[in-house]
Scaffold this motif. Structure first.
Motif, PDB file in Angstrom:
ATOM      1  N   ILE A  56     -15.229  30.806  33.420  1.00 17.49           N
ATOM      2  CA  ILE A  56     -16.557  30.697  34.343  1.00 17.49           C
ATOM      3  C   ILE A  56     -16.421  29.216  34.923  1.00 17.49           C
ATOM      4  O   ILE A  56     -16.837  28.867  36.150  1.00 17.49           O
ATOM      5  CB  ILE A  56     -17.600  31.055  33.347  1.00 17.49           C
ATOM      6  N   TYR A  57     -16.289  28.241  33.932  1.00 20.28           N
ATOM      7  CA  TYR A  57     -16.203  26.815  34.401  1.00 20.28           C
ATOM      8  C   TYR A  57     -15.270  26.430  35.530  1.00 20.28           C
ATOM      9  O   TYR A  57     -15.713  25.811  36.441  1.00 20.28           O
ATOM     10  CB  TYR A  57     -16.037  25.863  33.084  1.00 20.28           C
TER      11      TYR A  57
ATOM     12  N   VAL B  62      -7.903  27.791  37.855  1.00 14.73           N
ATOM     13  CA  VAL B  62      -8.596  29.274  37.655  1.00 14.73           C
ATOM     14  C   VAL B  62      -7.555  30.334  37.101  1.00 14.73           C
ATOM     15  O   VAL B  62      -7.620  31.192  36.278  1.00 14.73           O
ATOM     16  CB  VAL B  62      -9.017  29.874  38.791  1.00 14.73           C
ATOM     17  N   GLN B  63      -6.380  29.797  37.674  1.00 13.78           N
ATOM     18  CA  GLN B  63      -5.219  30.715  37.164  1.00 13.78           C
ATOM     19  C   GLN B  63      -4.961  30.720  35.490  1.00 13.78           C
ATOM     20  O   GLN B  63      -4.803  31.610  34.994  1.00 13.78           O
ATOM     21  CB  GLN B  63      -3.804  30.421  37.913  1.00 13.78           C
TER      22      GLN B  63
ATOM     23  N   THR C  25      -7.952  32.244  33.721  1.00 12.98           N
ATOM     24  CA  THR C  25      -7.634  33.611  33.601  1.00 12.98           C
ATOM     25  C   THR C  25      -6.531  33.978  32.668  1.00 12.98           C
ATOM     26  O   THR C  25      -6.937  34.906  31.916  1.00 12.98           O
ATOM     27  CB  THR C  25      -7.248  34.385  35.061  1.00 12.98           C
ATOM     28  N   ALA C  26      -5.498  33.537  32.560  1.00  7.57           N
ATOM     29  CA  ALA C  26      -4.409  33.790  31.621  1.00  7.57           C
ATOM     30  C   ALA C  26      -4.861  33.685  30.172  1.00  7.57           C
ATOM     31  O   ALA C  26      -4.861  34.376  29.443  1.00  7.57           O
ATOM     32  CB  ALA C  26      -3.233  33.044  31.765  1.00  7.57           C
ATOM     33  N   ALA C  27      -5.605  32.619  30.062  1.00  2.96           N
ATOM     34  CA  ALA C  27      -6.293  32.268  28.583  1.00  2.96           C
ATOM     35  C   ALA C  27      -7.374  33.388  28.186  1.00  2.96           C
ATOM     36  O   ALA C  27      -7.137  34.127  27.055  1.00  2.96           O
ATOM     37  CB  ALA C  27      -6.921  30.932  28.376  1.00  2.96           C
ATOM     38  N   ALA C  28      -8.265  33.671  29.068  1.00  2.00           N
ATOM     39  CA  ALA C  28      -9.101  34.731  28.846  1.00  2.00           C
ATOM     40  C   ALA C  28      -8.293  36.175  28.471  1.00  2.00           C
ATOM     41  O   ALA C  28      -8.818  36.844  27.521  1.00  2.00           O
ATOM     42  CB  ALA C  28     -10.124  34.995  29.987  1.00  2.00           C
TER      43      ALA C  28
END
Length: 219
Positions: A30-31, A48-49, A52-55
Motif C-alpha cells: 500500500i505504501y 511496487v513490483q 507485490t512479490a513480498a505480499a
C-alpha cells in the motif's frame, strides 16, 4: 454442551508470525502504491513490483501453513461397547475409548472431567471441570468401588494418540451406571504444527445401562 471438535489455540510462532508478516507485506505494498503517486513527498521503501512479490509470497506461506495444518489435524472421537473382560468377576461393563481418525499422531495436552449423578441435572457448558482423581473420589462417596464398579484411566499430558489409534478412557458396570447420569471428558490435544484442539467426550452417551451380553469386539 458443545461436543464438536474445535481449535482453541494456534501455534504462536507458526501462525501469528505469518499473519504479521503478511500484514506487513501488504502494508508495504500500500505504501509503495502511495509513493508511486507522491514520489517527491515520501521516502521510498520498496518499489511496487518488489512489494507485490513480498505480499504474494507471505500470503502463499500463510495459505500453505493453513493447508498443512488441515492435513495433519487430529480427528478426535470416542467409542463405547459392552465388554465382559474388563470388570472383575466377569461383570458386564461399558468400556470407552478415545479414537484418532486422522493420518497423523497428536499429543494429549490436558484431560479434565465433569461428573453428573443420576439424581442431578445435566450440566451446561459452564459446569466446573476437575481432575480424574476428584471424579473417582466423588464416585466412591456414592458407595462405588474403584476397579470393581468402575475404572478411569489416567490420561497424562504428553501421551501420544497414534493415527487410527485409540486410547482407553474407562469402564463402568451396571451398578456404576445406576448412580451416574454421565461423565464428560474435556480432552485437549496438540497436533504436529503446534495447534491445540479440544473436544468434549460424553462417555455414557448411548451406553447400555443394563448389559446382558458383550458386544462383538471390533478392531
Amino acid at each position: 454442551m458443545d461436543t464438536d471438535q474445535h481449535v482453541v489455540r494456534r501455534s504462536l510462532p507458526y501462525s501469528r508470525s505469518l499473519i504479521a508478516l503478511a500484514a506487513g507485506a501488504f502494508g508495504l505494498l500500500i505504501y509503495a502504491v502511495i509513493w508511486s503517486n507522491h514520489q517527491n513527498q515520501l521516502p521510498q521503501l520498496l518499489d511496487v513490483q518488489s512489494a507485490t512479490a513480498a505480499a504474494l509470497g507471505s500470503t502463499g506461506a500463510l495459505l500453505a501453513r493453513g493447508q498443512y495444518a488441515r492435513a495433519v489435524r487430529p480427528i478426535i472421537g470416542w467409542v463405547g461397547r459392552v465388554t465382559a473382560d474388563a470388570a472383575p468377576a466377569g461383570q458386564m461393563a461399558w468400556i470407552c475409548y478415545v479414537v484418532n481418525g486422522a493420518q497423523d499422531s497428536c499429543t494429549v495436552a490436558a484431560a479434565e472431567y465433569q461428573l453428573v449423578f443420576a439424581d442431578e441435572n445435566d450440566p451446561s457448558s459452564s459446569g466446573r471441570w476437575t481432575s480424574m482423581a476428584e471424579v473417582a473420589s466423588a464416585m466412591e462417596s456414592r458407595g462405588l468401588t474403584r476397579r470393581s464398579d468402575f475404572h478411569l484411566n489416567l490420561i497424562g499430558s504428553g501421551r501420544p494418540i497414534a493415527p487410527d489409534g485409540r486410547l482407553f478412557v474407562g469402564w463402568f458396570t451396571e451398578a456404576a451406571m445406576a448412580e451416574i447420569r454421565n461423565v464428560y471428558v474435556r480432552l485437549r490435544v496438540v497436533d504436529r504444527v503446534g495447534d491445540t484442539h479440544e473436544r468434549v467426550l460424553v462417555l455414557l452417551r448411548g451406553a447400555e445401562r443394563h448389559p446382558t451380553h458383550p458386544d462383538i469386539h471390533l478392531s
